[in-house]
Design a protein around this motif. Structure first.
Motif, mmCIF file in Angstrom:
data_model
loop_
_atom_site.group_PDB
_atom_site.id
_atom_site.type_symbol
_atom_site.label_atom_id
_atom_site.label_comp_id
_atom_site.label_asym_id
_atom_site.label_seq_id
_atom_site.Cartn_x
_atom_site.Cartn_y
_atom_site.Cartn_z
ATOM 1 N N LEU A 177 0.851 -1.207 0.000
ATOM 2 C CA LEU A 177 0.000 0.000 0.000
ATOM 3 C C LEU A 177 0.881 1.248 0.000
ATOM 4 N N HIS B 298 -2.717 0.022 -4.263
ATOM 5 C CA HIS B 298 -2.761 -1.062 -3.275
ATOM 6 C C HIS B 298 -2.968 -2.365 -4.064
ATOM 7 N N ASN C 100 -7.794 7.649 -4.830
ATOM 8 C CA ASN C 100 -7.012 6.856 -3.880
ATOM 9 C C ASN C 100 -6.445 5.562 -4.456
ATOM 10 N N ASN C 101 -5.604 4.934 -3.639
ATOM 11 C CA ASN C 101 -4.876 3.722 -4.015
ATOM 12 C C ASN C 101 -5.788 2.574 -4.493
ATOM 13 N N ASP D 4 -14.664 2.429 -0.686
ATOM 14 C CA ASP D 4 -13.531 2.460 0.239
ATOM 15 C C ASP D 4 -13.771 3.632 1.192
ATOM 16 N N THR D 5 -12.937 3.738 2.192
ATOM 17 C CA THR D 5 -13.054 4.843 3.136
ATOM 18 C C THR D 5 -13.002 6.192 2.407
ATOM 19 N N SER E 45 -8.582 8.284 3.609
ATOM 20 C CA SER E 45 -7.479 7.320 3.618
ATOM 21 C C SER E 45 -6.380 7.756 4.574
ATOM 22 N N MET E 46 -5.511 6.812 4.930
ATOM 23 C CA MET E 46 -4.366 7.146 5.785
ATOM 24 C C MET E 46 -3.519 8.207 5.076
ATOM 25 N N ASP F 53 -12.544 -2.925 0.829
ATOM 26 C CA ASP F 53 -11.219 -3.454 1.204
ATOM 27 C C ASP F 53 -10.990 -3.478 2.710
ATOM 28 N N MET F 54 -11.785 -2.717 3.482
ATOM 29 C CA MET F 54 -11.655 -2.600 4.941
ATOM 30 C C MET F 54 -10.312 -1.938 5.294
HETATM 31 N N1 NVA Z 1 -7.540 3.788 0.866
HETATM 32 C C1 NVA Z 1 -7.276 3.217 2.166
HETATM 33 C C2 NVA Z 1 -7.016 1.742 2.044
HETATM 34 C C3 NVA Z 1 -6.815 1.014 3.356
HETATM 35 C C4 NVA Z 1 -6.527 -0.446 3.192
HETATM 36 C C5 NVA Z 1 -6.080 3.910 2.779
HETATM 37 O O1 NVA Z 1 -5.100 4.163 2.058
HETATM 38 O O2 NVA Z 1 -6.100 4.221 3.962
#
Ligand code: NVA
Length: 314
Positions: free
Chosen positions: A128, A133, A164-165, A229-230, A233-234, A269-270
């Motif tokens: 990631l 990812h 995002n990823n 997805d969220t 993201s982080m 993807d959680m």
């Molecule tokens: N898009 C999310 C994926 C987490 C598995 C992130 O990068 O936080």
């Protein structure tokens, strides 16, 4: 001598190589379920894992994969090693790739992975980054194949953060595998133009279609797979307040699922923020395959590890 193969992007494999990975993953999954063991294909091999960010699925699945294959995994967090701070990336890559047989890294910047790859003498796996990812995408496509029995003619609708990823790896993977990909995101949160351009080129070869829209209804209409997805993201935490407002119309609800095909599956993807990007009734409903996706991380990564070492060492 075979060229050193890294796995930084889902496009590091061709569509047919991805199919080989899924076939091996399915065989290994069935074998493990039947006899409770895998062949010790990675006996005496070590995977060194670096985490700049938090992880649950990636760490547990890679560590378990190495154990089941007779090898070992070493886990290093940013606090312990200070990547790029205590030690330069080239020095670090030089040390760990001379001891371990495979590297896996989860980083903020994709460029950190590229630098690690440049200085590593063993295969590096993207666990990631801010751009992709690909390991999650492998597990997702294995899950889709198990659920639908084919890739051909399918449509995957991704609703939410296109920048995002997850969106990027899914878009590129769909283009490689001949799956139609539709992405619905709010203005300002679309996929990166260079990812879309690459996906369009690959989709031309696999005869699939890529669509980017701001209309979630258009994206999910008659889709076989609905994915989200969220919204945060982080690395995006500072933008949380703005994002929660911008993404509100993109929540996956029962109503949205009702616009997809009657037998569509719901994927994520959680970690999932229940009641935010998806309602509780969808996440826990009969169409949801989120835990199968998570469990398939183990099986598909076992196949990935074996394929990467086969290609590089023998
Ligand atoms: N898009 C999310 C994926 C987490 C598995 C992130 O990068 O936080």
């Amino acid at each position: 001598m075979t060229k050193l193969k890294h796995f930084l992007s889902i496009t590091d494999f061709t569509g047919s190589e991805l199919l080989d990975i899924f076939t091996l993953a399915k065989t290994m999954k069935e074998e493990f379920k039947k006899i409770g063991a895998s062949k010790p294909l990675l006996n005496n091999k070590t995977l060194v894992m670096i985490f700049e960010k938090q992880s649950l699925r990636t760490r547990v699945s890679f560590e378990t994969a190495m154990t089941q294959l007779g090898g070992h995994a070493v886990n290093l967090s940013q606090n312990e090693i200070g990547i790029g701070k205590r030690e330069s990336i080239p020095d670090m890559a030089g040390v760990i790739s001379g001891i371990g047989d495979l590297l896996m890294a989860r980083t903020y910047k994709h460029n950190t992975l590229e630098q690690l790859a440049d200085y590593s003498i063993v295969p590096l796996i993207n666990g990631l980054s801010d751009l992709e990812h690909p390991c999650q995408a492998l597990a997702d496509f294995l899950t889709i194949f198990e659920e639908k029995g084919t890739f051909s003619g399918l449509t995957l609708a991704y609703v939410g953060d296109g920048e995002n990823n997850i969106a990027h790896s899914l878009c590129l993977g769909c283009a490689l595998l001949g799956i139609n990909f539709r992405c619905a995101s709010p203005p300002g949160y679309s996929m990166k133009p260079e990812i879309v351009a690459n996906a369009m080129m690959l989709a031309g070869q696999s005869k699939s279609e890529i669509l980017q829209t701001s209309d979630p209804k258009l994206a999910v209409k008659n889709a076989d797979v609905v994915y989200t997805d969220t919204w945060v993201s982080m690395g995006d935490e500072k933008e949380e307040a703005v994002r929660l407002v911008a993404f509100q119309p993109y929540q996956v609800s029962k109503k949205i699922m009702g616009m997809a095909k009657y037998n569509a599956i719901f994927m994520h993807d959680m970690p999932v923020k229940r009641g935010q990007e998806v309602t509780e009734e969808v996440i826990d409903g009969p169409q949801s395959v989120i835990f199968t996706q998570a469990h398939n991380r183990l099986h598909v990564q076992k196949a990935l590890l074996v394929k990467l070492l086969e290609g590089n060492l023998f």
